[in-house]
Design a protein around this motif. Structure first.
Motif, PDB file in Angstrom:
ATOM      1  N   ILE A  23       0.849  -1.182   0.008  1.00  0.00           N
ATOM      2  CA  ILE A  23      -0.015   0.120  -0.090  1.00  0.00           C
ATOM      3  C   ILE A  23       0.739   1.336  -0.104  1.00  0.00           C
ATOM      4  O   ILE A  23       0.733   2.230  -0.467  1.00  0.00           O
ATOM      5  N   ALA A  24       1.936   1.364   0.797  1.00  0.00           N
ATOM      6  CA  ALA A  24       2.944   2.225   0.670  1.00  0.00           C
ATOM      7  C   ALA A  24       3.398   2.589  -0.677  1.00  0.00           C
ATOM      8  O   ALA A  24       3.694   3.783  -1.070  1.00  0.00           O
ATOM      9  N   ALA A  25       4.113   1.438  -1.141  1.00  0.00           N
ATOM     10  CA  ALA A  25       4.706   1.649  -2.399  1.00  0.00           C
ATOM     11  C   ALA A  25       3.726   2.141  -3.422  1.00  0.00           C
ATOM     12  O   ALA A  25       4.114   3.107  -4.278  1.00  0.00           O
ATOM     13  N   ASN A  26       2.484   1.821  -3.273  1.00  0.00           N
ATOM     14  CA  ASN A  26       1.522   2.297  -4.293  1.00  0.00           C
ATOM     15  C   ASN A  26       1.182   4.198  -3.784  1.00  0.00           C
ATOM     16  O   ASN A  26       1.129   4.549  -5.018  1.00  0.00           O
ATOM     17  N   TYR A  27       0.937   4.367  -2.665  1.00  0.00           N
ATOM     18  CA  TYR A  27       0.981   5.653  -2.339  1.00  0.00           C
ATOM     19  C   TYR A  27       2.036   6.576  -2.773  1.00  0.00           C
ATOM     20  O   TYR A  27       1.868   7.788  -3.464  1.00  0.00           O
ATOM     21  N   TYR A  28       3.358   5.972  -2.548  1.00  0.00           N
ATOM     22  CA  TYR A  28       4.398   6.828  -2.856  1.00  0.00           C
ATOM     23  C   TYR A  28       4.740   6.960  -4.365  1.00  0.00           C
ATOM     24  O   TYR A  28       5.708   7.693  -4.895  1.00  0.00           O
ATOM     25  N   ALA A  67       8.737  -0.769  -4.730  1.00  0.00           N
ATOM     26  CA  ALA A  67       8.704  -1.327  -3.484  1.00  0.00           C
ATOM     27  C   ALA A  67       9.180  -0.316  -2.220  1.00  0.00           C
ATOM     28  O   ALA A  67       9.632   0.488  -2.504  1.00  0.00           O
ATOM     29  N   ALA A  68       8.614  -0.892  -1.112  1.00  0.00           N
ATOM     30  CA  ALA A  68       8.808  -0.030  -0.067  1.00  0.00           C
ATOM     31  C   ALA A  68       9.196  -1.007   1.257  1.00  0.00           C
ATOM     32  O   ALA A  68       8.467  -2.102   1.324  1.00  0.00           O
ATOM     33  N   LEU A  69      10.040  -0.506   2.283  1.00  0.00           N
ATOM     34  CA  LEU A  69      10.334  -1.119   3.360  1.00  0.00           C
ATOM     35  C   LEU A  69       9.781  -0.438   4.530  1.00  0.00           C
ATOM     36  O   LEU A  69      10.341   0.687   4.909  1.00  0.00           O
ATOM     37  N   ALA A  70       8.738  -0.902   5.439  1.00  0.00           N
ATOM     38  CA  ALA A  70       8.515  -0.343   6.649  1.00  0.00           C
ATOM     39  C   ALA A  70       9.437  -0.153   7.793  1.00  0.00           C
ATOM     40  O   ALA A  70      10.167  -1.436   7.937  1.00  0.00           O
ATOM     41  N   VAL A  71       9.693   0.727   8.377  1.00  0.00           N
ATOM     42  CA  VAL A  71      10.649   1.127   9.548  1.00  0.00           C
ATOM     43  C   VAL A  71       9.960   1.599  10.619  1.00  0.00           C
ATOM     44  O   VAL A  71       8.828   2.673  10.202  1.00  0.00           O
ATOM     45  N   ALA A  72      10.432   1.765  11.712  1.00  0.00           N
ATOM     46  CA  ALA A  72      10.066   2.578  12.914  1.00  0.00           C
ATOM     47  C   ALA A  72      10.473   4.003  12.760  1.00  0.00           C
ATOM     48  O   ALA A  72      11.058   4.580  13.679  1.00  0.00           O
ATOM     49  N   VAL A  87       2.789  16.889   0.322  1.00  0.00           N
ATOM     50  CA  VAL A  87       2.167  18.068  -0.460  1.00  0.00           C
ATOM     51  C   VAL A  87       2.514  18.131  -1.780  1.00  0.00           C
ATOM     52  O   VAL A  87       1.829  18.902  -2.611  1.00  0.00           O
ATOM     53  N   LEU A  88       3.850  17.899  -2.139  1.00  0.00           N
ATOM     54  CA  LEU A  88       4.265  18.136  -3.542  1.00  0.00           C
ATOM     55  C   LEU A  88       4.800  16.998  -4.104  1.00  0.00           C
ATOM     56  O   LEU A  88       6.033  16.796  -4.467  1.00  0.00           O
ATOM     57  N   PRO A  89       4.067  16.125  -4.186  1.00  0.00           N
ATOM     58  CA  PRO A  89       4.206  14.716  -4.606  1.00  0.00           C
ATOM     59  C   PRO A  89       4.885  14.753  -6.090  1.00  0.00           C
ATOM     60  O   PRO A  89       5.699  13.845  -6.533  1.00  0.00           O
ATOM     61  N   ALA A  90       4.746  15.432  -6.928  1.00  0.00           N
ATOM     62  CA  ALA A  90       5.407  15.602  -8.440  1.00  0.00           C
ATOM     63  C   ALA A  90       7.024  15.859  -8.154  1.00  0.00           C
ATOM     64  O   ALA A  90       7.749  15.530  -9.165  1.00  0.00           O
ATOM     65  N   SER A  91       7.412  16.388  -6.932  1.00  0.00           N
ATOM     66  CA  SER A  91       8.917  16.598  -6.795  1.00  0.00           C
ATOM     67  C   SER A  91       9.650  15.633  -6.184  1.00  0.00           C
ATOM     68  O   SER A  91      10.743  15.575  -6.003  1.00  0.00           O
ATOM     69  N   GLY A  92       8.801  14.339  -5.962  1.00  0.00           N
ATOM     70  CA  GLY A  92       9.528  13.142  -5.182  1.00  0.00           C
ATOM     71  C   GLY A  92      10.098  12.180  -6.409  1.00  0.00           C
ATOM     72  O   GLY A  92      10.052  12.520  -7.523  1.00  0.00           O
ATOM     73  N   LEU A  93      10.960  11.523  -5.797  1.00  0.00           N
ATOM     74  CA  LEU A  93      11.890  10.418  -6.771  1.00  0.00           C
ATOM     75  C   LEU A  93      11.448   8.988  -6.429  1.00  0.00           C
ATOM     76  O   LEU A  93      12.398   8.289  -6.970  1.00  0.00           O
ATOM     77  N   ALA A  94      10.481   8.884  -5.729  1.00  0.00           N
ATOM     78  CA  ALA A  94       9.900   7.570  -5.549  1.00  0.00           C
ATOM     79  C   ALA A  94      10.082   6.583  -6.776  1.00  0.00           C
ATOM     80  O   ALA A  94      10.531   5.405  -6.555  1.00  0.00           O
ATOM     81  N   ALA A  95       9.560   7.063  -7.960  1.00  0.00           N
ATOM     82  CA  ALA A  95       9.523   6.114  -9.105  1.00  0.00           C
ATOM     83  C   ALA A  95      10.826   5.734  -9.452  1.00  0.00           C
ATOM     84  O   ALA A  95      11.145   4.899 -10.199  1.00  0.00           O
TER      85      ALA A  95
END
Length: 345
Positions: free
Chosen positions: A60-65, A69-74, A184-192
Motif C-alpha cells: 500500500i505504501a509503495a502504491n501511495y508513493y 517497493a517499500a520497506l516499513a521501518v520505525a 504535499v508536493l508529490p510531483a517533486s518526489g523521486l520514489a519512481a
C-alpha cells in the motif's frame, strides 16, 4: 559517540522555563500537520496479536508513493541509524543546516562528514556549496539531501537530484533523499526512480499525516538494500495499532486530496503573515522559516505570550509550524507586531 540532538516538540522545556501550564501554550515548534489524520477505531486484534510484518502495508505504501517497493521501518529515525551500518564508509555530504540526526549518525560510524550549504546560505562557512547543475566534489561518495529541506525549505528538482545520483553511483556511492515533507508536493518526489542502485529515499507519515506518534516510515530503495535493512530491522518493528492506522491513512485518498489543498493554503498564509510582520520568511506547506540575528530574543518574546517556536542556534533563525485553528492563527497574528523592528541577516 552519538550525542543528543535538539528537536522541536520540546514543549516541556518551555513549560519548565516559563512556568506556563501546558494547556496555555500554542505549540508551533514542529513541522507536523496540526490537523492530522483522524485515527479510526481499531479492532482489539491490533492490540492482542503480534504485528503482521507480512500484511499489505508495504504494498500500500509503495502504491501511495509511486515506488516499485517499500520497506516499513520505525520512522525515518530508525533508517538514519541503520544506513551507516550497511553502507561502506566514505565521505558524505550533509547540510550545515538540516535535520540534525544525519551528521552524528554517519560520523559515529566512521564516515567523513563534509558539510554543505545551498546558494541561499552561501554566506556561511561550510566544506562546499551545493549548486544545481554543478558537479559534486570529486572525493564525495554519498550525499544526503532533505528535500524540501528542514528548516530552510530549499527544494531541488528531480532532474538535479538524479544527475547527482548518477555521479555518486559511478563512484560506488549513492544519493540519500529525505522526503519527510514531500507529501504535499508529490510531483517533486523521486520514489519512481528507486528500483536501481544509487538512490535511497526515506518517507515519513509523521508530518503530512500528523501521525508522528505512530513512529512509522518507509525506505524506498533497490531490493538488495531493502533486504539487508529488513534483516537489521528485525521483526515487529512497527506495532499492530500503528500499522492499522497508517494503512488506513495511506488508503484515504479523499482525505489526502483535501489536506494537500488545506496545507498549501495555510503554508502560504503563514509565510505571508510573517512577511507582513517584518520577517524575511520562506517555507513549505507545513512550516515557515526566517533567519533572525536576534532569534533568541524573538523566541523569548513569543514564549512570554505562550507561543513556542523552534530556534536554531548555529544559524540564528526561527521555524514556525502551522496553527491548528483560527483561534491559533489570531493568537499568532496578535503576537507578531513585536517583530516589526527586527534585525535579520
Amino acid at each position: 559517540m552519538l550525542q543528543s540532538v535538539p528537536h522541536g516538540g520540546n514543549l516541556s522545556t518551555a513549560i519548565a522555563q516559563y512556568g506556563r501550564p501546558r494547556e496555555d501554550w500554542l505549540d508551533l515548534s514542529t513541522g507536523i500537520n496540526p490537523n492530522g489524520y483522524p485515527v479510526p477505531a481499531l479492532s482489539a486484534d491490533a492490540w492482542l496479536r503480534l504485528p503482521d510484518d507480512e500484511d499489505d502495508l508495504e504494498a500500500i505504501a509503495a502504491n501511495y508513493y509511486g515506488a516499485p517497493a517499500a520497506l516499513a521501518v520505525a520512522g525515518t529515525q530508525a533508517a538514519i541509524r541503520m544506513l551507516p551500518q550497511v553502507l561502506p564508509a566514505g565521505a558524505i555530504g550533509i547540510g550545515l543546516l538540516t535535520y540534525g540526526e544525519y551528521a552524528p549518525a554517519f560520523a559515529a560510524a566512521g564516515f567523513a562528514v563534509q558539510t554543505f550549504v545551498t546558494e541561499t546560505l552561501s554566506d556561511l562557512a561550510a566544506d562546499f556549496t551545493l549548486v544545481p547543475g554543478q558537479d559534486l566534489p570529486a572525493h564525495l561518495r554519498y550525499l544526503v539531501v532533505v528535500n524540501p529541506n528542514n528548516p530552510s525549505a530549499d527544494l531541488f528538482t528531480p532532474a538535479v537530484l538524479l544527475a547527482w545520483r548518477e555521479q555518486l553511483r559511478a563512484r560506488g556511492g549513492c544519493l540519500i533523499v529525505d522526503e519527510a515533507f514531500m507529501d504535499v508536493l508529490p510531483a517533486s518526489g523521486l520514489a519512481a526512480h528507486t528500483a536501481d542502485d544509487g538512490l535511497i529515499v526515506l518517507r515519513s507519515v509523521g508530518k503530512f499525516f500528523g501521525l508522528a506518534g505512530a513512529r512509522a516510515g518507509f525506505v524506498l530503495a533497490a531490493q538488495p538494500l531493502r533486504h539487508t535493512l529488513s534483516l537489521l530491522r528485525g521483526p515487529w518493528s512497527i506495532s499492530g495499532p500503528a500499522r492499522a492506522v497508517v494503512r488506513a491513512a495511506l488508503l484515504d485518498t479523499a482525505w489526502q486530496t483535501a489536506t494537500r489543498s488545506a496545507l498549501l493554503r495555510d503554508g502560504a498564509r503563514l509565510v505571508n503573515l510573517l512577511t507582513q510582520a517584518g520577517f524575511d520568511a520562506c517555507g513549505t506547506p507545513l512550516f515557515a522559516w526566517a533567519r533572525q540575528a536576534d532569534a533568541e530574543q524573538r523566541q523569548h518574546q513569543l514564549a512570554a505570550q505562550g507561543i513556542w517556536v523552534r530556534r536554531f542556534t548555529h544559524v540564528p533563525s526561527l521555524r514556525f509550524g502551522l496553527p491548528a485553528n483560527e483561534t491559533g492563527w489570531q493568537r499568532l497574528a496578535a503576537s507578531l507586531p513585536l517583530n516589526t523592528g527586527h534585525t535579520h541577516v
